[in-house]
Design a protein around this motif. Structure first.
Motif, PDB file in Angstrom:
ATOM      1  N   ARG A  35       1.092  -1.183  -0.427  1.00 41.77           N
ATOM      2  CA  ARG A  35       0.121  -0.072   0.199  1.00 41.77           C
ATOM      3  C   ARG A  35       1.158   1.079   0.002  1.00 41.77           C
ATOM      4  N   HIS A  63      -7.861 -11.565  -0.321  1.00 44.62           N
ATOM      5  CA  HIS A  63      -6.935 -10.412  -0.439  1.00 44.62           C
ATOM      6  C   HIS A  63      -7.418  -9.625  -1.998  1.00 44.62           C
ATOM      7  N   ARG A  64      -8.128 -10.167  -1.989  1.00 46.22           N
ATOM      8  CA  ARG A  64      -8.697  -9.171  -3.398  1.00 46.22           C
ATOM      9  C   ARG A  64      -7.997  -7.650  -3.667  1.00 46.22           C
ATOM     10  N   GLU A  65      -8.518  -7.137  -2.399  1.00 45.11           N
ATOM     11  CA  GLU A  65      -8.266  -5.441  -2.652  1.00 45.11           C
ATOM     12  C   GLU A  65      -7.052  -5.381  -2.667  1.00 45.11           C
ATOM     13  N   LEU A  66      -6.489  -6.229  -1.550  1.00 42.94           N
ATOM     14  CA  LEU A  66      -4.886  -5.353  -1.674  1.00 42.94           C
ATOM     15  C   LEU A  66      -4.037  -6.113  -3.303  1.00 42.94           C
ATOM     16  N   SER A  85      -5.557  -6.115  -5.829  1.00 41.48           N
ATOM     17  CA  SER A  85      -6.054  -5.522  -7.024  1.00 41.48           C
ATOM     18  C   SER A  85      -4.798  -3.908  -7.121  1.00 41.48           C
TER      19      SER A  85
END
Length: 241
Positions: free
Chosen positions: A108, A135-138, A140
C-alpha cells in the motif's frame, strides 16, 4: 562475464517493483509442506529441507519430478499423479492463506507513492486465485501479475523468464533494469524462514544473456542473508553495527 558489482548494487532510483508471492507476501509454504508430508507418510517417508530447497521456484511439474525422485517414491508415484493427489488438499488449505507480516503495509505504501508494483510468482492461475481470494483488494493494487503458467515463462526460477516477462509489461515501456527492485524471499526460494527475507536489485536485462550472472545473484543473495543473520546474533549480545 558481466560485472557483479553493477548487478548487486543499487545505484539508480527505484521506479518499479516486482514481488514474489509465496513465502514473501503470503504465508503459503506451510500448506505445501503439510500436504507433502501427508503424501510421503503413505510410503513411510518424511519431507527433507534439502528437497524443498530444490523444489522452490520451479514450475509445478518440474517441482513434482524433483519431489518424487529425491524422496525415493518415484517407483510408486509419478510426478503427474503426485500433482493430482495433492490438489484437493491444497484447494482446501490455500483459501486460508494469510498475509506475511508487513506485506500489505509495504504494498500500500509503494502504491500510494505512485511506484508501479507487479507480481512474478511460480504459482499457476488456479492456485493463485484460491491463495489470494481473501486479499482481492490488496492484490488489485498490482499493475499486473505474471504466473508460472504464463505463455512467456518457459522455465521456472532461477531462470529469469518470469522476471523478464514481468519487467516488460509495465506500461512505461522499456525500463532500465537497474531501476527495478525485486523482492524475493529465496534464491529460487532459498533460506526461506531461516534468515531474513532479502531485498535485491535484479539486473533483468543482463540475466537474459549471461547465465553465470544468475549464479552471482543467488550467491550474493545467500551471502547477504548470512550477513544479516550474523548481525542479528551479534546484536543479541549488544554488539553495535
Amino acid at each position: 562475464m558481466a560485472n557483479p558489482d553493477r548487478f548487486l548494487s543499487i545505484t539508480k532510483p527505484i521506479t518499479h517493483v516486482i514481488f514474489d508471492m509465496d513465502g514473501l507476501l503470503l504465508d503459503t509454504e506451510k500448506f505445501c509442506n503439510e500436504v507433502q508430508e501427508i503424501i510421503l507418510g503413505r510410503y513411510n517417508k518424511s519431507f527433507d529441507w534439502n528437497v524443498k530447497v530444490k523444489m522452490l521456484g520451479k514450475k509445478a511439474l518440474e517441482a513434482a519430478r524433483i519431489f518424487v525422485g529425491e524422496t525415493g517414491i518415484s517407483e510408486f508415484l509419478s510426478a503427474e499423479q503426485f500433482l493430482i493427489d495433492r490438489e484437493d488438499m491444497l484447494q482446501a488449505l490455500f483459501p486460508k492463506s494469510e498475509l506475511m507480516p508487513g506485506a500489505g503495509r509495504l504494498m500500500r505504501h509503494l502504491h500510494a507513492k505512485g511506484i508501479p508494483i507487479c507480481l512474478a510468482t511460480s504459482s499457476h492461475k488456479r492456485h493463485f486465485e484460491v491463495k489470494t481470494q481473501r486479499h482481492r483488494e490488496l492484490f488489485s493494487l498490482l499493475h499486473h501479475v505474471v504466473l508460472g503458467d504464463d505463455f512467456e515463462v518457459k522455465h521456472g526460477k532461477p531462470s529469469p523468464d518470469i522476471f523478464l516477462a514481468a519487467a516488460k509489461r509495465f506500461e512505461d515501456g522499456q525500463i532500465d533494469p537497474c531501476n527495478i527492485l525485486v523482492f524475493e524471499d529465496s534464491p529460487s526460494g532459498v533460506l526461506a524462514e531461516a534468515l531474513n527475507n532479502v531485498v535485491s536489485c535484479l539486473n533483468i536485462d543482463e540475466l537474459e544473456y549471461d547465465v553465470e550472472l544468475i549464479n552471482v545473484w543467488w550467491l550474493g543473495l545467500l551471502l547477504w542473508s548470512l550477513i544479516q543473520g550474523w548481525i542479528k546474533v551479534f546484536r543479541s549480545y549488544r554488539i553495535r553495527f
